[in-house]
Motif scaffolding. Sequence first.
Motif, PDB file in Angstrom:
ATOM      1  N   PHE A 110       0.860  -1.180   0.000  1.00  0.00           N
ATOM      2  CA  PHE A 110       0.000   0.000   0.000  1.00  0.00           C
ATOM      3  C   PHE A 110       0.897   1.231   0.000  1.00  0.00           C
ATOM      4  CE2 PHE A 110      -2.415  -3.435   1.711  1.00  0.00           C
ATOM      5  CZ  PHE A 110      -3.726  -3.205   1.338  1.00  0.00           C
ATOM      6  N   ASP A 111       0.844   2.005  -1.055  1.00  0.00           N
ATOM      7  CA  ASP A 111       1.652   3.220  -1.166  1.00  0.00           C
ATOM      8  C   ASP A 111       0.743   4.423  -0.946  1.00  0.00           C
ATOM      9  OD1 ASP A 111       3.212   5.405  -1.887  1.00  0.00           O
ATOM     10  OD2 ASP A 111       4.200   4.334  -3.530  1.00  0.00           O
ATOM     11  N   GLY A 112       0.661   4.861   0.308  1.00  0.00           N
ATOM     12  CA  GLY A 112      -0.208   5.977   0.653  1.00  0.00           C
ATOM     13  C   GLY A 112       0.252   7.296   0.071  1.00  0.00           C
ATOM     14  N   ILE A 113       1.543   7.436  -0.185  1.00  0.00           N
ATOM     15  CA  ILE A 113       2.059   8.682  -0.764  1.00  0.00           C
ATOM     16  C   ILE A 113       1.610   8.816  -2.213  1.00  0.00           C
ATOM     17  CG2 ILE A 113       4.165   9.922  -1.430  1.00  0.00           C
ATOM     18  CD1 ILE A 113       5.457   8.606   1.098  1.00  0.00           C
ATOM     19  N   ARG A 114       1.746   7.735  -2.978  1.00  0.00           N
ATOM     20  CA  ARG A 114       1.336   7.760  -4.394  1.00  0.00           C
ATOM     21  C   ARG A 114      -0.149   7.434  -4.574  1.00  0.00           C
ATOM     22  NH1 ARG A 114       6.580   5.120  -5.234  1.00  0.00           N
ATOM     23  NH2 ARG A 114       7.941   6.617  -6.213  1.00  0.00           N
ATOM     24  N   LYS A 115      -0.805   6.995  -3.490  1.00  0.00           N
ATOM     25  CA  LYS A 115      -2.221   6.611  -3.551  1.00  0.00           C
ATOM     26  C   LYS A 115      -2.442   5.474  -4.538  1.00  0.00           C
ATOM     27  CE  LYS A 115      -3.551   9.882  -0.733  1.00  0.00           C
ATOM     28  NZ  LYS A 115      -3.643   9.580   0.659  1.00  0.00           N
TER      29      LYS A 115
END
Length: 120
Positions: A110-115
């Motif tokens: 899960f890449d919350g920065i890149r969504k």
Amino acid sequence: MKAAYKNDMPILKLKVKGSKGQTEYDAYLDTGAGRTLIPERDAKRFGLVYAGDTTVITGSGKDTIRLYRAKVEFLGKEFNILVFGRDLPKQAQIKAMVGRDILDKYRACFDGIRKEIEIT
């Protein structure tokens, strides 16, 4: 596969099949949920077999929730699992959640920065 978040949330398609029909959800990927959850009204409407009740611990305490036997499809794979049947509040942005019963069959980032989510 990589997929962009929807409405700032990790959401992918989940198909649920029963003896009386099937439906597809935009389902929230919930790494904190032990089981996949669908609306109970859909479990009944599509003929899923009731499998009993179970007690779960949530952030707000202890709760009893119904279990249904379901055939679900996620990322092209089918699973025969027990799902939670629970109608979420109408104001909830989601109606279904994919839990660890399915997510543990994959490697997910899960890449919350890149969504975005990468799941293989």
